[in-house]
Design a protein around this motif. Structure first.
Motif, PDB file in Angstrom:
ATOM      1  N   LEU A 190       0.823  -1.212   0.000  1.00 26.67           N
ATOM      2  CA  LEU A 190       0.000   0.000   0.000  1.00 26.67           C
ATOM      3  C   LEU A 190       0.855   1.260   0.000  1.00 26.67           C
ATOM      4  O   LEU A 190       0.561   2.222  -0.711  1.00 26.67           O
ATOM      5  N   LEU A 191       1.917   1.261   0.790  1.00 22.11           N
ATOM      6  CA  LEU A 191       2.777   2.442   0.861  1.00 22.11           C
ATOM      7  C   LEU A 191       3.523   2.687  -0.444  1.00 22.11           C
ATOM      8  O   LEU A 191       3.900   3.823  -0.737  1.00 22.11           O
ATOM      9  N   ALA A 192       3.723   1.627  -1.217  1.00 19.76           N
ATOM     10  CA  ALA A 192       4.396   1.794  -2.512  1.00 19.76           C
ATOM     11  C   ALA A 192       3.558   2.645  -3.461  1.00 19.76           C
ATOM     12  O   ALA A 192       4.092   3.257  -4.391  1.00 19.76           O
ATOM     13  N   GLU A 193       2.251   2.688  -3.249  1.00 16.59           N
ATOM     14  CA  GLU A 193       1.368   3.502  -4.087  1.00 16.59           C
ATOM     15  C   GLU A 193       0.637   4.557  -3.253  1.00 16.59           C
ATOM     16  O   GLU A 193      -0.479   4.963  -3.576  1.00 16.59           O
ATOM     17  N   ALA A 194       1.285   5.001  -2.188  1.00 21.20           N
ATOM     18  CA  ALA A 194       0.650   5.952  -1.274  1.00 21.20           C
ATOM     19  C   ALA A 194       0.244   7.245  -1.967  1.00 21.20           C
ATOM     20  O   ALA A 194      -0.802   7.834  -1.662  1.00 21.20           O
ATOM     21  N   MET A 195       1.045   7.705  -2.925  1.00 26.13           N
ATOM     22  CA  MET A 195       0.792   8.980  -3.583  1.00 26.13           C
ATOM     23  C   MET A 195      -0.575   9.005  -4.273  1.00 26.13           C
ATOM     24  O   MET A 195      -1.266  10.034  -4.277  1.00 26.13           O
ATOM     25  N   THR A 196      -0.965   7.879  -4.863  1.00 30.40           N
ATOM     26  CA  THR A 196      -2.266   7.824  -5.533  1.00 30.40           C
ATOM     27  C   THR A 196      -3.386   7.426  -4.573  1.00 30.40           C
ATOM     28  O   THR A 196      -4.513   7.911  -4.697  1.00 30.40           O
ATOM     29  N   LEU A 197      -3.085   6.580  -3.601  1.00 33.44           N
ATOM     30  CA  LEU A 197      -4.125   6.116  -2.682  1.00 33.44           C
ATOM     31  C   LEU A 197      -4.639   7.230  -1.784  1.00 33.44           C
ATOM     32  O   LEU A 197      -5.832   7.261  -1.456  1.00 33.44           O
ATOM     33  N   VAL A 198      -3.772   8.143  -1.361  1.00 34.12           N
ATOM     34  CA  VAL A 198      -4.228   9.217  -0.469  1.00 34.12           C
ATOM     35  C   VAL A 198      -5.232  10.136  -1.153  1.00 34.12           C
ATOM     36  O   VAL A 198      -6.024  10.815  -0.485  1.00 34.12           O
ATOM     37  N   ARG A 199      -5.232  10.154  -2.481  1.00 34.46           N
ATOM     38  CA  ARG A 199      -6.156  11.020  -3.219  1.00 34.46           C
ATOM     39  C   ARG A 199      -7.422  10.297  -3.652  1.00 34.46           C
ATOM     40  O   ARG A 199      -8.348  10.934  -4.166  1.00 34.46           O
ATOM     41  N   HIS A 200      -7.454   8.985  -3.460  1.00 32.38           N
ATOM     42  CA  HIS A 200      -8.601   8.206  -3.925  1.00 32.38           C
ATOM     43  C   HIS A 200      -9.744   8.267  -2.918  1.00 32.38           C
ATOM     44  O   HIS A 200      -9.532   8.302  -1.713  1.00 32.38           O
ATOM     45  N   SER A 201     -10.974   8.252  -3.419  1.00 32.53           N
ATOM     46  CA  SER A 201     -12.144   8.400  -2.547  1.00 32.53           C
ATOM     47  C   SER A 201     -12.283   7.267  -1.545  1.00 32.53           C
ATOM     48  O   SER A 201     -12.843   7.461  -0.453  1.00 32.53           O
ATOM     49  N   GLY A 203      -9.430   4.794  -1.180  1.00 37.41           N
ATOM     50  CA  GLY A 203      -8.066   4.549  -0.726  1.00 37.41           C
ATOM     51  C   GLY A 203      -7.668   5.442   0.435  1.00 37.41           C
ATOM     52  O   GLY A 203      -6.876   5.043   1.295  1.00 37.41           O
ATOM     53  N   THR A 204      -8.220   6.651   0.484  1.00 37.63           N
ATOM     54  CA  THR A 204      -7.875   7.577   1.565  1.00 37.63           C
ATOM     55  C   THR A 204      -8.193   7.004   2.937  1.00 37.63           C
ATOM     56  O   THR A 204      -7.463   7.231   3.911  1.00 37.63           O
ATOM     57  N   PHE A 205      -9.277   6.224   3.048  1.00 37.95           N
ATOM     58  CA  PHE A 205      -9.654   5.652   4.343  1.00 37.95           C
ATOM     59  C   PHE A 205      -8.643   4.601   4.806  1.00 37.95           C
ATOM     60  O   PHE A 205      -8.353   4.498   6.001  1.00 37.95           O
ATOM     61  N   VAL A 206      -8.116   3.828   3.873  1.00 43.27           N
ATOM     62  CA  VAL A 206      -7.110   2.821   4.208  1.00 43.27           C
ATOM     63  C   VAL A 206      -5.833   3.500   4.701  1.00 43.27           C
ATOM     64  O   VAL A 206      -5.230   3.078   5.698  1.00 43.27           O
ATOM     65  N   MET A 207      -5.421   4.571   4.031  1.00 48.46           N
ATOM     66  CA  MET A 207      -4.196   5.267   4.436  1.00 48.46           C
ATOM     67  C   MET A 207      -4.356   5.950   5.790  1.00 48.46           C
ATOM     68  O   MET A 207      -3.409   6.032   6.575  1.00 48.46           O
ATOM     69  N   GLN A 208      -5.558   6.401   6.088  1.00 51.77           N
ATOM     70  CA  GLN A 208      -5.805   6.992   7.408  1.00 51.77           C
ATOM     71  C   GLN A 208      -5.635   5.962   8.513  1.00 51.77           C
ATOM     72  O   GLN A 208      -5.078   6.261   9.590  1.00 51.77           O
ATOM     73  N   VAL A 209      -6.095   4.728   8.250  1.00 56.32           N
ATOM     74  CA  VAL A 209      -5.987   3.672   9.266  1.00 56.32           C
ATOM     75  C   VAL A 209      -4.532   3.255   9.464  1.00 56.32           C
ATOM     76  O   VAL A 209      -4.137   2.871  10.567  1.00 56.32           O
ATOM     77  N   ILE A 210      -3.724   3.338   8.403  1.00 62.41           N
ATOM     78  CA  ILE A 210      -2.288   3.049   8.556  1.00 62.41           C
ATOM     79  C   ILE A 210      -1.663   4.036   9.545  1.00 62.41           C
ATOM     80  O   ILE A 210      -0.838   3.660  10.389  1.00 62.41           O
ATOM     81  N   LEU A 211      -2.072   5.303   9.474  1.00 60.97           N
ATOM     82  CA  LEU A 211      -1.558   6.291  10.417  1.00 60.97           C
ATOM     83  C   LEU A 211      -2.079   6.042  11.832  1.00 60.97           C
ATOM     84  O   LEU A 211      -1.397   6.333  12.817  1.00 60.97           O
ATOM     85  N   ASP A 212      -3.270   5.501  11.947  1.00 59.88           N
ATOM     86  CA  ASP A 212      -3.847   5.215  13.262  1.00 59.88           C
ATOM     87  C   ASP A 212      -3.212   3.984  13.917  1.00 59.88           C
ATOM     88  O   ASP A 212      -2.935   3.991  15.121  1.00 59.88           O
ATOM     89  N   PHE A 213      -2.985   2.919  13.121  1.00 53.44           N
ATOM     90  CA  PHE A 213      -2.597   1.629  13.696  1.00 53.44           C
ATOM     91  C   PHE A 213      -1.255   1.099  13.193  1.00 53.44           C
ATOM     92  O   PHE A 213      -0.816   0.036  13.633  1.00 53.44           O
ATOM     93  N   ASP A 236      -6.217  18.683  -2.561  1.00 57.31           N
ATOM     94  CA  ASP A 236      -7.116  17.540  -2.746  1.00 57.31           C
ATOM     95  C   ASP A 236      -7.899  17.275  -1.458  1.00 57.31           C
ATOM     96  O   ASP A 236      -7.309  17.109  -0.387  1.00 57.31           O
ATOM     97  N   GLU A 237      -9.217  17.192  -1.562  1.00 55.24           N
ATOM     98  CA  GLU A 237     -10.059  17.003  -0.385  1.00 55.24           C
ATOM     99  C   GLU A 237      -9.920  15.611   0.221  1.00 55.24           C
ATOM    100  O   GLU A 237     -10.036  15.446   1.438  1.00 55.24           O
ATOM    101  N   ASN A 238      -9.702  14.596  -0.613  1.00 56.81           N
ATOM    102  CA  ASN A 238      -9.504  13.242  -0.077  1.00 56.81           C
ATOM    103  C   ASN A 238      -8.206  13.159   0.715  1.00 56.81           C
ATOM    104  O   ASN A 238      -8.155  12.563   1.793  1.00 56.81           O
ATOM    105  N   CYS A 239      -7.175  13.772   0.195  1.00 53.82           N
ATOM    106  CA  CYS A 239      -5.876  13.763   0.874  1.00 53.82           C
ATOM    107  C   CYS A 239      -5.906  14.599   2.147  1.00 53.82           C
ATOM    108  O   CYS A 239      -5.145  14.332   3.093  1.00 53.82           O
TER     109      CYS A 239
END
Length: 337
Positions: A190-201, A203-213, A236-239
């Motif tokens: 997931l982190l290998a594609e973090a740049m695109t996932l943080v902007r996805h509607s 994918g952003t939720f998954v990246m938020q949980v990585i920061l939480d846990f 970007d609002e998702n990011c």
């Protein structure tokens, strides 16, 4: 001859019949359950009754509705052997979740194995994804390992799952309930594609949980990605939701806050990004805080005219005093001039 005579006749007929046993051929469903029960015990009998239920009238296979009814009658044990079948239907998936809530650890582990080979399909199913989420929540972390292993069999599709409407939920539950070492291979992908996932509607939720846990190293790696792409991601609002989490958990949150100062006027007007303004101000050293307040003050009228910027202005007393005498319409006209 009266009622007494009739009762006497009934006794004369019934008593001899009760004393004689006649061989009776059981119904088709009873034959199936009895033969399995004699070999595997009561659990096997219940399992076979639920998964191979047939009609007692013509011997045809039972409909999905009949299977749901049978599961409701037989209770928690009734879902053995038909978990995957029930999980694919709206009523069935709700029933499985209810049963999992009342089962013990051993029963839950046994039931979860019925999803082996179906994890990817369940993760993308409108109904079965809820059952898979429930299993992850009620199972012990090690008992969920087969789910992680099955996802890793298709490594190239893990990031696609993070972008999926239902699949993103499965990754979130795994990150929340499994050990960090279990999830490390998936988080790495997931982190290998973090740049695109943080902007996805999604994918952003998954990246938020990585920061939480996630681990400290994983948070740091994501924080570096956010810093490197801040010029575009701050728009970007998702990011913005990921940035808000990073300001809480990323090791370099002070550096990130300082880098966000030039973008604050724009972020203050965003639906999600306006939530990041106050946390940024709280993290800034005094010199940077003064710079940020000067910048926001210069745009205060424009912020007062916008829906979300108005909320930011109200939260900062000095800005509110500057704008409170203006109506929203007056602020909009003034900002254009």
């Amino acid at each position: 001859q009266g009622i007494q005579g009739m009762q006497g006749i009934q006794c004369q007929v019934l008593v001899p019949v009760a004393m004689v046993s006649f061989p009776v051929s059981p119904a088709p469903s009873t034959v199936a359950s009895t033969s399995v029960g004699s070999e595997t015990g009561s659990e096997g009998m219940i399992s076979r009754q639920s998964s191979e239920l047939v009609s007692e009238t013509d011997g045809t296979p039972a409909s999905p509705e009949q299977r749901d009814a049978a599961a409701n009658v037989t209770g928690g044990s009734g879902i053995f052997g038909c978990v995957w079948d029930l999980s694919q239907r709206s009523k069935g998936c709700r029933h499985v979740q209810e049963m999992l809530q009342s089962c013990g650890d051993l029963e839950r582990s046994q039931l979860s194995l019925e999803l082996k080979g179906h994890v990817w399909q369940a993760a993308r199913s409108a109904c079965a994804n809820y059952v898979l989420q429930k299993f992850i929540q009620v199972l012990r972390p090690q008992a969920s390992q087969f789910i992680i292993d099955e996802l890793l069999q298709q490594k190239n599709e893990v990031t696609d799952l993070a972008r999926h409407q239902y699949g993103c939920r499965i990754l979130q539950r795994l990150l929340e309930n499994c050990h960090a070492e279990q999830m490390e291979p998936i988080v790495k992908l997931l982190l290998a594609e973090a740049m695109t996932l943080v902007r996805h509607s999604y994918g952003t939720f998954v990246m938020q949980v990585i920061l939480d846990f996630g681990t400290e190293e994983q948070r740091e790696q994501l924080g570096i990605t956010l810093l490197e792409t801040l010029k575009s991601t701050s728009q970007d609002e998702n990011c913005a939701q990921v940035l808000s989490k990073a300001l809480q958990h990323a090791p370099q949150k002070e550096t990130l806050a300082t880098a966000m100062v030039p973008h604050l006027p724009h972020m203050a007007r965003g639906r999600h990004s306006h939530h990041t303004v106050l946390p940024v101000l709280q993290l800034l050293p005094e010199a940077e805080l003064n710079r940020a307040m000067t910048l926001l003050s210069s745009k205060a009228t424009k912020l007062w005219a916008s829906r979300y910027g108005r909320l930011v202005v109200k939260a900062i007393p000095s800005l509110y005093l500057q704008c409170c005498s203006l109506t929203r319409r007056e602020a909009a006209v003034s900002s254009r001039n």
